[in-house]
Write a protein that holds these residues in place. Structure first.
Motif: not given
Lengths: 301, 301
Positions: B3-4, A77-78, A70, B6, A6, A74, B81, B74
DNA sequence: CATTTCAATAGATTTTATCTATATAACTTA
DNA sequence: TAAGTTATATAGATAAAATCTATTGAAATG
């Protein structure tokens, strides 16, 4: 398989937005070498060069553009994930922003809002009354969490569900010839004599559709709300259609005759709309259920 | 805003899939304490408890389910991606899996495939000939990168674009009465006498629609391909419709009369379909362009 | 040709992730 | 009910990573 992180994706987005490594690094609160390293790592993971480091700003390669586009979805979406979890953890608390079209809002809110407040005391319901196009904009821009409008409404990135049906009734000045005609069909209405709302109201479009789309060129007077529409009819300026919802909510009907059309029933479907992927879909649906009951109380007498 | 990551999301997904911390940790090749710590961190970031740690397996809270569902999309997007960047970096190299419906494949491939091979030497084009429903499955399951089929086709998560129009022609045994009738309309066809492809072919549905949907109950013979269909017509078993594409590609027409219907032209639209969000959308469109020219060569004589 | 500007690199440092080992809790079973 | 079993949490050590400062290198500018 090694996936991009991320963080790396936010670096890429920052670079695209700012156009330079230094500015991008600033915007995400790291130093330039950190950002450089992060992007280099990202290029390694993806196995492709993403940006050309030119002297005058950076230039994204096709692969870079693909990655960027993309990456944005993402990251979005996060963020939605985070918001969605918060909403799921304590549903219907905090502010919920609901848009409603003007031909529904005045007749729904007085009853529905107290009902919602009672059922969800922690909910701060913010209402916005606007025409469909504006509501959709609001949903897209994250300014609204959901909207109540007339279906069908098809739009990219917008999802809907039906809430209730709302019959159209005929209104005319007292003693108007059509006030006694039986059976009464939409086609019976003299098109040159019909009064409509001003442009942009979906109810206007519905009425035009019901009464035949063509030959409706010459109306000079247009109402700004259903209230004025009724008053204009009472004043003998013409006839019109009015949704049952408004009547049930107690819109003043002095001086007009109200009649059902002969079957088949004509009307509109009222529905709920939300941005696809919205973090508050399930809350919106819960609200919709409460509102739906509210509708039913009115529509099924 | 934090944010969290991946990685944390993969932990959550692994936990959901395996049902226990230990098994989940195994599946992502870390130790159980690492996974525990990762999930704890995730819960902190999201500000909500995601799983109830019970003795018999873990149980996801509403917030956890919300997070899980979004995490899956995600992660899927992150994989897309990566694939998408690879595809964008060196387009039309490697294997591209294209599905084609049976009423197009035999008449398209002989010409189109060599043309594509020539234009994109590094491309390994894998073709699969199946009926529409199977192709859509293939797209959904990531077994196909794109498909050629008849439009309109509406399906969740599938996007399409038109490639070309394909006219339907009438075929009958030589000396058949309709072989000389003028003008010739689809309604003229004796429904009990029409030959169709077996179930599942969209062309069958098109033909039924064109000739009137009702009263088509009693056909006993159904062709398995357009080739046998033509042979059956030649054998005097009935009449049928055949797409122009097949004729132009040189399907054998001995023993049958072929006729255009009187205007308006009837036919089908041939289009390209792909999974929404697919990593190879732009490649698919490039291929589509080449194929489109291929079609044009045939359809506009 | 010196100067400026921007990204890359080197090396140090901090932070984070992960590991091993162990504790704790909830259930089973003798 | 006490020992055993199973599953997760915690502690402390270690490895990996991300980030920082300082510097270099390369391209553009005056």
């Amino acid at each position: 398989m090694q996936l991009p992180s991320i963080r790396q994706l936010t670096f890429l987005i920052a670079l695209a937005d700012k156009g330079s490594f230094i500015a991008a690094a600033d915007s995400v609160f790291v130093t330039q070498p950190s950002l450089s390293a992060g992007l280099k790592e990202l290029e390694t993971i993806l196995g492709a060069k993403l940006v050309e480091r030119g002297r005058k700003g950076v230039k994204f390669t096709p692969a870079g553009k693909e990655a960027l586009s993309r990456a944005r979805t993402i990251i979005a979406a996060a963020i939605e994930l985070k918001d969605g979890v918060r909403a799921a953890a304590e549903p219907l608390t905090g502010t919920f922003r609901l848009g409603i079209i003007p031909t529904i809002a005045p007749f729904l809110s007085p009853d529905a809002v107290p009902a919602l407040k009672k059922q969800y005391p922690k909910l701060r319901l913010y209402l916005r009354e606007e025409q469909t196009a504006r509501l959709i904009e609001g949903l897209r821009d994250h300014e609204l969490d959901a909207a109540i409008l007339a279906l069908p409404y098809e739009a990219n990135g917008i999802e809907t569900m039906p809430l209730a049906d709302d019959e159209f009734l005929f209104i005319a000045p007292k003693n108007h010839e059509l006030a006694i005609k039986n059976p009464l069909k939409p086609e019976d209405i003299d098109i040159s004599n019909i009064l409509l709302l001003e442009d942009g109201h979906c109810l206007r479009d519905h009425a035009i559709k019901v009464c035949g789309a063509s030959g409706l060129g010459t109306e000079e007077v247009r109402a700004t709300s259903l209230f004025t529409l009724v008053q204009m009819v009472a004043g003998g300026m013409g006839v019109s259609l009015i949704p049952k919802l408004a009547i049930d909510a107690g819109i003043g009907l002095d001086g007009v005759s109200v009649r059902h059309f002969s079957p088949p029933i004509i009307g509109r479907q009222i529905g709920l709309a939300w941005r696809k992927g919205s973090s508050r879909i399930s809350e919106a649906k819960t609200l919709a259920n409460v509102l739906c009951k509210q509708f039913d109380k009115k529509l099924i007498e």
